[in-house]
Every structure is written in structure tokens, then in C-alpha cells.
Design an enzyme around this catalytic site. Structure first.
Site, PDB file in Angstrom:
ATOM      1  N   PRO A   1       0.804  -1.220   0.000  1.00  0.00           N
ATOM      2  CG  PRO A   1      -0.555  -1.446   1.855  1.00  0.00           C
ATOM      3  CD  PRO A   1       0.689  -1.940   1.247  1.00  0.00           C
ATOM      4  CD  GLU A   2       4.375   2.358  -3.609  1.00  0.00           C
ATOM      5  OE1 GLU A   2       4.533   3.437  -4.195  1.00  0.00           O
ATOM      6  OE2 GLU A   2       4.938   1.309  -3.955  1.00  0.00           O
TER       7      GLU A   2
ATOM      8  CE  LYS B   1       4.685   5.194   0.944  1.00  0.00           C
ATOM      9  NZ  LYS B   1       5.986   4.503   1.086  1.00  0.00           N
TER      10      LYS B   1
ATOM     11  NE  ARG C   1       6.329  -9.546   5.256  1.00  0.00           N
ATOM     12  CZ  ARG C   1       7.170  -9.030   4.384  1.00  0.00           C
ATOM     13  NH1 ARG C   1       6.758  -8.807   3.151  1.00  0.00           N
ATOM     14  NH2 ARG C   1       8.387  -8.745   4.707  1.00  0.00           N
TER      15      ARG C   1
ATOM     16  NE  ARG D   1      13.209   0.223   0.384  1.00  0.00           N
ATOM     17  CZ  ARG D   1      12.342   1.208   0.486  1.00  0.00           C
ATOM     18  NH1 ARG D   1      11.694   1.621  -0.564  1.00  0.00           N
ATOM     19  NH2 ARG D   1      12.110   1.768   1.631  1.00  0.00           N
TER      20      ARG D   1
END
Length: 269
Positions: free
Chosen positions: A2-3, A54, A106, A259
DNA sequence: GAGCCTGTTATAAA
DNA sequence: GTTTATAACAGGCT
């Protein structure tokens, strides 16, 4: 993950359904998913649902309930008697048989209950999709933080908020800029390209209801449990080895700023 | 079955 | 002060 576009998709999916509904009861299944006092939300009415970067903020009238979904958090709207996912961390029972579930495989996601959002407002930069974020805003950031590499500049939530790994790569591609270059090396014309790329990539993703990629249980879902469609529209992210849409060169993936970073070595050279 | 993947924070280092 | 690097968190997935 989710951004900004995914969180905005959740907000738009919830607003019509639960604005002005009252929280009848709240249940917590995992202590570490919550910061603050859960009992405080009981009998509070959801006055508004706001997004900052976010973060998703529920305005409960002199009290805020703030969600951050991190890697795998989901917010699902269902009914009182519906079966719970085994990964449900909290449930909010609302009036009219509605139930809001916070699900998180998570366990990185957090719900914060607080009377103020001042700290959050201080920590976050400008809203890229808002009209307050202008070309002048971006030029000012370039002046102030131009020593950074473009990708880490885009990912820094204290400058512009809401951009994560997927959209950072997509924005760099759309503006034909190398993610590795220093922001101060970008010409004024190219900063304008970058500005429109930020707006366009994020707005297109919102219109497509977000990006649902990969791994089953941490895959993005809307509050209805549906997938987004933006994964079909990605130009570079998760496209390693595919042909560049502009020049047919193979898309590369490298590790940068710890990343995965996807780019066309020719037109983002 | 080890390593990947991801966002944020903390901490260390340059 | 500024920027970059790394680990920690966690666990399904490859």
C-alpha cells in the site's frame, strides 16, 4: 504494497459506506498492532476519513484513529457475523451491521489512537496529488535537497509523501530520468517533466484502484476484497527483462538504496 | 530451505 | 548538518 494510490483507493471505498456510522465495539487480537487506548473509540462516530501520505486517518471528533498498513496490512469492510481471517488483528463493529477488519499477515502495520495528529503533520511532506503541490514546490525542494539521488528523494516521506518503491520507479521512467542521478543535476525543463510524471503516475494508479502484485496474502485488496488493476499498466516495476515501451531495450533491475530498482538503461541513461 | 521482498525507524558511519 | 548504509521487524513465497 500500500502506497498513496492504494490507501486512497481504500479511503474512497470506505467513505460512502461508513462516514457518520458509529463504532459500537472494538476488538483487538494482537497487542503490538495497536498504539493507544482501544476503548476510547467505543461509541465514537466516524466524522471523516482523511489520507495523509500512506496514512489513513479516521476523524472521530476530538479523537483520531490512524492506520498505517506498512507491508501487508488490509482494511476490509464486512458484516458482524462474517468469518474472520486468521490474520485479523482488530475488528471494529459499526452500526447497520457493518464491521471493519484490520488484517495483517506480516504484523508491521499499526493502528494509533491519539487525540492529535500534530506529530504526523510535522513528519510528512507535501501531498503530491493535491493542488497545493505545484511546480514551484518541486523546484524549491530541488534547491533544498538537490544533493540526493532522485529515487531516494522521491521515497523521502518528509519531502513528498505517499510515494513508495513501485511508483518511484514508474515516475522515473515516465519522466525519462535516471533514478540514480542527483536531483540538482536535473534541468528546469526536466523538473517540469518530473512534476507531471508524479501527478500522472499517481492519478492513473488511483483511477485503476491501485496495484495488486504478487504474494497472495500480502497482495493489495480494496475494502470489498477486490484486486486493483494498475499492475497491468506498469512500465518498469516487476518488468525485468521485458522490452522498454519506448525503445525496446531490456528493462534492468538492480539493487539501489537497498531496494529493487527497475529502469530502462537506454532512455533513463 | 535459504534468501527475497517491502516501509519505517533506529543507529552507525561517512 | 547532510546523506548513505545497514539491521530490525515478520512471514509467505520462490
Amino acid at each position: 504494497m500500500p502506497e498513496l494510490p492504494e490507501v486512497e483507493t481504500i479511503r474512497l471505498g470506505l467513505i460512502a459506506k461508513i462516514q457518520n456510522k458509529t463504532i459500537v465495539k472494538a476488538e483487538l487480537f494482537q497487542e503490538k498492532s495497536l498504539i493507544g487506548n482501544l476503548d476510547a473509540v467505543s461509541l465514537k462516530t466516524i466524522k471523516a476519513i482523511i489520507r495523509r501520505g500512506k496514512y489513513l486517518l479516521f476523524d472521530l471528533d476530538h479523537l483520531f484513529m490512524i492506520f498505517h498498513l506498512r507491508m501487508s496490512g488490509r482494511i476490509i469492510l464486512t458484516h458482524h457475523q462474517a468469518e474472520r481471517s486468521p490474520y485479523t488483528k482488530a475488528c471494529f463493529y459499526l452500526t447497520e451491521d457493518l464491521r471493519l477488519d484490520f488484517i495483517d499477515v506480516r504484523k508491521f502495520g499499526r493502528i494509533t489512537i491519539s487525540s492529535t495528529i500534530d506529530d504526523l503533520q510535522k513528519a510528512l511532506g507535501q501531498e503530491p496529488v493535491s493542488d497545493y503541490f505545484t511546480l514551484q514546490s518541486l523546484l524549491a525542494l530541488q534547491q533544498k535537497k538537490g544533493n540526493r539521488a532522485l529515487k531516494s528523494f522521491l521515497l523521502d516521506q518528509s519531502l513528498i509523501c505517499g510515494i513508495g518503491n513501485i511508483y518511484a520507479d514508474e515516475i522515473c521512467f515516465e519522466a525519462s530520468l535516471s533514478p540514480f542521478m542527483r536531483v540538482k543535476e536535473i534541468s528546469e525543463d526536466k523538473i517540469e517533466d518530473l512534476f507531471f510524471a508524479i501527478k500522472h503516475v499517481l492519478k492513473k494508479a488511483i483511477a485503476s484502484h491501485g496495484t495488486s502484485l504478487g504474494h497472495g496474502l500480502s497482495n493489495f485488496k480494496t475494502p470489498k476484497g477486490e484486486s486493483g488493476r494498475n499492475q497491468e499498466k506498469l512500465s518498469v516495476y516487476a518488468q525485468e527483462g521485458m522490452k522498454c515501451l519506448r525503445c525496446s531495450t531490456k528493462i534492468q533491475k538492480v539493487r539501489f538504496a537497498s531496494r529493487g530498482t527497475h529502469f530502462c538503461p537506454k532512455c533513463q541513461g
